[in-house]
Design an enzyme around this catalytic site. Structure first.
Site, mmCIF file in Angstrom:
data_model
loop_
_atom_site.group_PDB
_atom_site.id
_atom_site.type_symbol
_atom_site.label_atom_id
_atom_site.label_comp_id
_atom_site.label_asym_id
_atom_site.label_seq_id
_atom_site.Cartn_x
_atom_site.Cartn_y
_atom_site.Cartn_z
ATOM 1 N N GLN A 104 -6.854 0.572 -8.120
ATOM 2 C CA GLN A 104 -5.403 0.749 -8.036
ATOM 3 C C GLN A 104 -4.772 0.736 -9.430
ATOM 4 O OE1 GLN A 104 -5.403 -2.209 -4.295
ATOM 5 N NE2 GLN A 104 -3.332 -1.638 -4.873
ATOM 6 N N ARG A 158 -0.774 -5.954 0.532
ATOM 7 C CA ARG A 158 0.403 -5.168 0.888
ATOM 8 C C ARG A 158 1.695 -5.937 0.626
ATOM 9 N NH1 ARG A 158 0.327 -0.460 5.154
ATOM 10 N NH2 ARG A 158 2.223 0.531 4.503
ATOM 11 N N CYS A 159 1.742 -6.573 -0.531
ATOM 12 C CA CYS A 159 2.979 -7.243 -0.906
ATOM 13 C C CYS A 159 3.012 -7.384 -2.404
ATOM 14 C CB CYS A 159 3.116 -8.599 -0.221
ATOM 15 S SG CYS A 159 2.205 -9.935 -1.005
ATOM 16 N N GLU A 197 5.748 -2.184 1.364
ATOM 17 C CA GLU A 197 5.282 -3.536 1.626
ATOM 18 C C GLU A 197 6.254 -4.349 2.472
ATOM 19 O OE1 GLU A 197 2.583 -3.587 -2.378
ATOM 20 O OE2 GLU A 197 4.511 -4.557 -2.440
#
Lengths: 196, 805
Positions: free
Chosen positions: B239, B386-387, B756
């Site tokens: 990522q 996912r945050c 998110e």
């Protein structure tokens, strides 16, 4: 992953037969399906292996067995076994205390208290079935142990039958049969029936 | 889509340039749905070998010996490497993103189960898989520490022998050998004083379980070292490819100019693919040593067991309030289980990430946050699943504690939020823990949801059901996120500020190629970045190509995680496009023989004010940029922007969930889930919708089923898909979505980031709904996961499953 199990098996013959047999570690180990003593280092220390086949996976645990606390008065002893599977992905340990209790002249009882610990893939993949699998292994062990003791007499007909059954004893843990007995055992428990 | 006819959701055919606000179809999907994506495991190179790991069955053990002979004797095996082999290269340990070090291959000791002990490199993955079973490792078991609460006991086993005596931690003094850091925010004394005098106080312990993002694609890489040119290429599921390049260069000593990192198509990241893992390092080393490409791809069990987990926070939330439920102070304590190495992926200065956003959407006068991080015999990680860096944990603790306060005071949970919201006129709002929330309108969002769901009707229905002994719960959460890390004055990774970048080139015929420092993993960057450029430059987005992930071509950026692509990369894109438009305006003025000030911009062209027909389209200007430009101007039409955001962005939302729980089985049915999100300006409503559905699904997964527990021997449980909950179409509830638009005042196009929010916001909503089903019986909190078995146990404890009559 750790489970504690208590088991008792009723055995034929006088208690002294069972106690005599219990002290023959190599023979006792052979009662465990798939297990064998590969090397006797001395009276108290052995090397052994256990082979188990469950589904497509074969696990062979190599390890050490130590005999401790032999108490002829109480007819009890303690076996500590510890091993790692040959692929290095799992390990297993068992701390077993076994004793023979006289019931009457023609029967006695073998009582076992085992704490089993597994780590690695065996725990990740087999953890949820560990109690049931251990239960089935110990039932098989009890059956073999009983046959061995029965073979020592004094009832000759029973001894003969026990010897025949021992000759047919499966040499390793049979996963399919094991899985079946686990499933039937689970269902029996679920419906409150007698365990298979 | 509940708002299909809204002006903000222009269908594709109504917008010729398909700019911001257009529901443009995803440009990525054509290749994905045809199976023509190009993932790391699709990469095949001549002579490529495969690496596989020998892993520890023990959670804590000393390595007495490693015998490679049998493995090396297997035909097709090229190498077996252990920590001793990496030692001369000083690569047996590597730095983590959190200021700690991590063993690449276990050095004398293993610290967690499935830790990498040795690597086998072989002709193919089958031989490698056979060979790892032939490597004989002798271990001596050590006492295992899995309970974070016991980590700092006097008699706790010491895990990190390499750190004994080194009590100056990366973030603070360490007070125990298993202590990593203490980190605090806010005013402790002032907070404590308010608590001592408060009319009402509540306190709730809660555990946020260890979970794992578990994207569809596991982690992997192909490392290829060209011995002739001394050039290293690594295809990797990352990522943050540019950060990986910097790390690889620092670790290997190869100049950064000779390291090329390529993140090809990525099958989901969700934070798991931010870090640098031992598998990458050993593949690179093996390729350098052997001179051939080496591929390593982990399997699902390795993935769930070793590459970065998320959460594992033991939290206590406390609120002091007056008898009307108005918050006077907030106190949060956290015991953070970081596993065996501190490999959290957070901005360097924030060892607990952005946990200090835990004052939430509320006007909290004073607050204090205390976080202690500890080592345990578990895999390292602590990524933002996912945050944005612990925001999920922060939102969970404040939203749960708000519910507890409401329950204690007998005030409805919607009303208590209404009373405590930061009001629309208070923005920008300075929080007690040091953030400046850019914009928001919480009351409007809440009222819209309550009305859409007939909240009062639901409460009446719940009352009737309770009288009949049925279990119905209503969950409500009003969250505020903090995303878009971040301003370089306080955000960096390994010392590199967390800016991001865009480079846009307009070709003579008016089509565009643009490259960014971010990397899409399913977010749809190829679609949405083009829409931003299309709106800024008036060039149809279908003529704009977006490229990311190749460090040889893309400008340096910090990557995609923490919802930073739109707030930072999207801002860089807009700013770079505006630089191009400014130059285009000069060219247009030259072509039209007027001054720049006489021109006005209209969708895709500059017009001379008040003179109809006097105009130059962007396409005409692009052509002119290469052959007819003002004197003294350099040719070409391109721009680069490295964007350092002045602040984070603060998306928010109101989520409402209705559940029915079967009191005999503990099975929960999510009857309704209504998600209203405000992410500021909406770039592509269809992509937003998809992102929200995905985030809600993952939130549902975490709340209702995901966990990675450990037994006392340190066995990781739940590390196969037999146990680890991945919801499919069968389990997934129906989602209803809605939105409001409160643009960010500091972002060039007012966008805040969205992907998110649904994860962050939905998780406490599920807990809120589940607890609400039992709240009339005195239940204030239930830890996740809310699976049927755990709920059934709670029902049994309460004696609710007794059949009567």
């Amino acid at each position: 992953m750790k489970v504690n199990m208590e088991k008792s098996f009723t055995l034929p013959g006088p208690a002294i037969n069972a106690w005599t047999f219990l002290q023959q570690i190599e023979k006792v180990a052979a009662c465990m399906p798939g297990a064998e003593i590969t090397e006797a280092i001395d009276e108290r220390n052995y090397k052994g292996k256990v082979k188990a086949k469950i589904g497509p996976a074969t696990m062979a645990f190599n390890g050490d067995i130590v005999v401790e606390d032999i108490d002829p008065e109480a007819m009890s002893l303690r076996l500590i076994g510890k091993g790692q599977d040959s692929k290095g992905t799992s390990s297993a340990a068992m701390d077993l205390t076994a004793r023979v209790i006289a019931v009457d002249e023609s029967s006695c009882e073998l009582q076992g208290n085992a704490e089993m610990t597994v780590t690695g893939k065996a725990a990740s993949l087999g953890g949820r079935m560990l109690t049931q699998v251990a239960d089935q292994i110990l039932n098989q062990f009890g059956k073999n142990f009983e046959n061995n003791v029965a073979a020592m007499g004094p009832d000759e007909a029973a001894a003969q039958q026990a010897k025949e059954e021992l000759a047919q004893q499966p040499k390793e843990l049979n996963g399919l049969a094991l899985a079946w007995s686990v499933i039937t055992g689970w269902f029996a428990g679920l419906f409150g029936g007698k365990k298979a | 889509m509940d708002n299909a006819n809204d002006a903000n959701n222009a269908p594709e055919q109504d917008d010729p340039i398909k700019g911001v606000g257009c529901a443009r179809k995803r440009k990525e999907d054509a290749r994905f749905i045809q199976g023509k994506g190009n993932y790391v495991d699709d990469i095949k190179m001549p002579g490529m070998l495969f690496a596989d790991m020998v892993r520890s069955p023990y959670a804590h053990a000393r390595i007495k010996s490693i015998n490679k002979e049998k493995a090396l004797a297997l035909p097709g095996v090229h190498a077996v490497l252990t920590a001793d082999d990496l030692k001369p290269l000083n690569l047996h340990w590597m730095p983590t993103l959190a200021g700690d070090v991590q063993a690449v291959l276990a050095d004398e000791k293993v610290h967690f189960q499935y830790q990498e002990v040795a690597v086998v490199v072989a002709d193919n993955r089958y031989i490698a898989a056979d060979a790892i079973e032939l490597v004989e490792v002798e271990y001596e078991e050590l006492p295992v520490l899995v309970d974070a609460h016991k980590a700092m006991d006097d008699d706790a086993p010491i895990l990190r022998e390499d750190l004994v005596g080194k009590m100056d931690g990366a973030h603070s003094k360490r007070v125990h050998d298993n202590h990593i850091f203490n980190w605090q925010a806010g005013d402790k004394d002032a907070t404590d004083r308010v608590f001592e005098q408060a009319e009402v106080t509540v306190k709730q312990d809660m555990y946020y379980p260890r979970v794992h993002p578990s994207p569809l694609e596991t982690c992997g890489c192909v490392a290829s070292f060209d011995k002739v040119n001394e050039h290293l290429t690594v295809y990797i599921t990352s990522q943050a490819p540019h950060v990986v390049r910097t790390v690889v260069s620092m670790l290997s000593g190869i100049p950064e100019s000779k390291v090329r990192i390529v993140s090809p198509d990525i099958g989901g990241g969700f934070g798991n693919k931010v870090g640098v893992y031992p598998g990458y390092v050993v593949s690179i080393v093996a390729s350098i040593v052997l001179g051939v490409p080496v591929k390593w791809v982990e399997n699902r069990m390795e993935h769930l067991s070793t590459t970065a987990f998320a959460r594992d926070y033991h939290m206590t939330g406390e609120i002091a309030a007056d008898s009307d439920g108005r918050i006077k102070a907030l106190r949060v304590n956290v015991l953070a289980d970081h596993g065996a190495f501190d490999a959290c992926a957070d901005p360097s200065k924030f060892p607990a990430g952005l946990m200090h956003i835990c004052t939430g959407s509320y006007d909290v006068p004073v607050a204090h946050l205390n976080v202690d991080g500890v080592y345990t015999n578990k895999a390292p990680g602590g990524v933002a699943y996912r945050c944005s860096f612990r925001v999920t944990e922060a939102v969970y603790v404040i939203e749960r504690t708000m519910d507890v306060l409401a329950q204690k005071l007998g005030i409805d949970k919607a009303e208590i939020r209404r009373r405590n919201f930061i009001k629309a006129e208070q923005f920008p709002y300075q929080t007690a823990l040091g953030w400046e929330i850019d914009s928001g309108d919480y009351h409007t969002a809440l009222e819209k949801v309550l009305e859409a769901c007939d909240y009062e009707g639901l409460r009446r229905e719940q009352q009737e059901k309770r009288e009949k002994g049925e279990l119905m719960g209503i969950g409500l959460v009003t969250f505020t996120e903090i995303v878009g890390a971040g301003p370089t004055r306080n955000c960096d990774i390994l010392g590199v500020g967390m800016f991001d970048s865009a480079e846009i080139r307009v070709h003579p015929t008016g089509s565009v190629i643009a490259r960014m420092g971010t990397i899409t993993q399913g977010q749809g960057h190829q679609t949405t970045y083009a829409q931003i450029i299309a709106s800024e430059l008036g060039i149809p987005s279908d003529e704009i190509s977006i490229e990311e992930g190749d460090t040889d071509t893309a400008p340096y950026g910090l990557g995609t995680y923490g919802s930073r692509s739109t707030p930072v990369g999207g801002a860089a894109t807009a700013v770079a496009a505006r630089k191009i438009r400014a130059k285009a305006q000069k060219i247009a003025a030259h072509l039209l023989e007027v001054s720049e000030q006489d021109l006005e911009w209209d969708v895709d062209r500059f017009k001379v004010k008040g003179v109809p027909g006097q105009e130059k389209t962007m396409k005409e200007i692009a052509w002119a940029a290469y052959n007819d430009r003002p004197e003294g101007m350099e040719p070409g039409l391109e721009a680069v922007d490295y964007y350092d955001p002045p602040n984070f962005t603060y998306p928010f939302g109101t989520y409402l969930c209705v559940v029915d729980i079967d009191k005999y089985t503990g099975v929960t049915k999510v009857r309704r889930f209504y998600a209203l999100d405000d992410c500021g300006t909406r770039i592509n409503p269809m992509i937003i919708e998809g992102q929200i559905h995905g985030g809600l699904n993952e939130g549902f997964a975490v709340a209702m089923g995901q966990e990675l527990p450990f037994d006392e021997q340190g066995n990781i449980l739940g590390n196969t898909l037999m146990d680890y909950f991945i919801p499919t179409f069968v389990e997934t509830p129906k989602w209803e979505t809605d939105y409001t638009v409160t643009p960010s005042p500091h972002h060039p196009i007012g966008a805040k980031g969205v992907a998110e929010s649904p994860h962050v916001g939905s998780i406490p909503t599920f807990t809120s709904a589940i607890v609400d089903a039992f709240s009339h019986l005195g239940t204030t909190h239930l830890d996740m996961p809310h699976n049927a078995f755990r709920l059934w146990q709670h029902i049994r404890e309460l004696g609710l499953d007794k059949r009567t009559g």
